[in-house]
Design a protein around this motif. Structure first.
Motif, short mmCIF file in Angstrom:
data_model
loop_
_atom_site.label_atom_id
_atom_site.label_comp_id
_atom_site.label_asym_id
_atom_site.label_seq_id
_atom_site.Cartn_x
_atom_site.Cartn_y
_atom_site.Cartn_z
N LEU A 94 -60.09 3.15 22.93
CA LEU A 94 -60.55 4.69 22.09
C LEU A 94 -59.88 4.93 20.63
N PRO A 95 -58.26 4.81 20.33
CA PRO A 95 -57.87 4.71 19.05
C PRO A 95 -57.93 3.61 18.30
N LEU A 96 -57.96 2.65 19.02
CA LEU A 96 -58.36 1.04 18.53
C LEU A 96 -59.96 0.92 17.52
N SER A 97 -61.12 1.60 18.21
CA SER A 97 -62.07 1.88 18.10
C SER A 97 -62.74 2.74 17.03
N ILE A 98 -61.58 3.79 17.10
CA ILE A 98 -61.73 5.14 15.71
C ILE A 98 -60.96 4.40 14.50
N ALA A 99 -60.29 4.02 14.44
CA ALA A 99 -59.40 2.93 13.51
C ALA A 99 -59.89 2.17 13.00
N LEU A 100 -60.96 1.42 13.85
CA LEU A 100 -61.32 -0.14 13.07
C LEU A 100 -62.89 0.56 12.64
N VAL A 101 -63.40 1.76 12.27
CA VAL A 101 -64.40 2.05 11.44
C VAL A 101 -64.05 2.39 10.00
N TRP A 102 -63.20 2.47 9.74
CA TRP A 102 -61.74 3.06 8.56
C TRP A 102 -62.13 1.40 7.97
N LEU A 103 -62.52 0.45 8.82
CA LEU A 103 -62.37 -0.68 7.20
C LEU A 103 -63.66 -0.87 6.64
N THR A 104 -64.48 0.23 6.52
CA THR A 104 -65.32 0.78 5.75
C THR A 104 -64.79 2.42 5.33
N ASN A 105 -63.98 2.28 4.05
CA ASN A 105 -63.67 3.28 3.46
C ASN A 105 -64.06 2.91 2.43
N PRO A 106 -63.71 4.59 1.56
CA PRO A 106 -63.78 5.14 0.14
C PRO A 106 -63.87 3.48 -1.35
N LEU A 107 -62.32 3.20 -0.77
CA LEU A 107 -62.41 1.95 -1.22
C LEU A 107 -63.00 0.78 -1.17
N THR A 108 -62.74 0.30 0.09
CA THR A 108 -64.05 -1.05 0.73
C THR A 108 -65.79 -0.77 0.49
N MET A 109 -66.10 0.43 1.18
CA MET A 109 -67.25 0.56 1.00
C MET A 109 -68.42 0.09 0.03
N PRO A 110 -68.17 0.09 -1.57
CA PRO A 110 -69.30 -0.68 -2.10
C PRO A 110 -68.98 -2.31 -2.11
#
Length: 169
Positions: free
Chosen positions: A75-91
């Motif tokens: 669970l924690p790893l699944s949740i943490a990995l979605v932050w690959l797309t964060n406000p800096l990397t999303m564009p």
């Protein structure tokens, strides 16, 4: 060994359990199997987290948590990995999704300038939307599969290497 490395970067159990958006899962978050680190749970977590990182919807963490619960992933790893797309990397990531979508649909790239308002989003759905969503789905699947098999391979390699260093053949 991947297990030790992953443990250092994982979010705290209590932080995840106390997250207001994840409270919808109630007691399901207390299942100890969702917190174990083994080759299979980590590989599934990478697949789930990377998949939802490329899906442009709000509440990606909630979707990743639901996927982890359904597929018995970490669970924690699944949740943490979605932050690959964060406000800096999303564009950058989402622009790459758009470009991949134009290639897959064989449509020309359209020039556009992002505007941070709802009307721009609604207007863009009919112009760049199809290529963007196809690209997002394609890259979500590709990176999900690569993440799953990459972790499986890396974990297996590290176990074999550890066994050989102990003198096992």
């Amino acid at each position: 060994m991947p297990k030790k490395t992953i443990k250092r970067f994982m979010p705290d159990h209590q932080t995840i359990r106390d997250n207001k958006y994840l409270k919808v899962f109630g007691d399901l978050l207390h299942n100890p199997n969702l917190w174990h680190l083994n080759r299979h749970s980590v590989a599934k977590a990478f697949a789930i987290g990377l998949f939802f990182a490329f899906i442009p919807v709000p509440f990606q963490m909630v979707l990743a948590a639901g996927g982890a619960i359904i597929f018995h992933a970490n669970l924690p790893l699944s949740i943490a990995l979605v932050w690959l797309t964060n406000p800096l990397t999303m564009p950058v990531i989402f622009y790459a999704c758009y470009l991949v979508g134009t290639l897959l649909l064989a449509v020309p790239e359209r020039k556009f300038a992002f505007e941070a308002n709802w009307q721009w989003v609604v207007d863009s759905l009919s112009t760049i939307g199809p290529a963007f969503f196809v690209g997002c789905l394609f890259l979500a699947i590709v990176f999900s599969v690569l993440g799953y098999f990459g972790i499986q391979s890396l974990w297996r390699y590290s176990v074999i290497k550890a066994w050989k260093s102990r003198g096992h053949k």
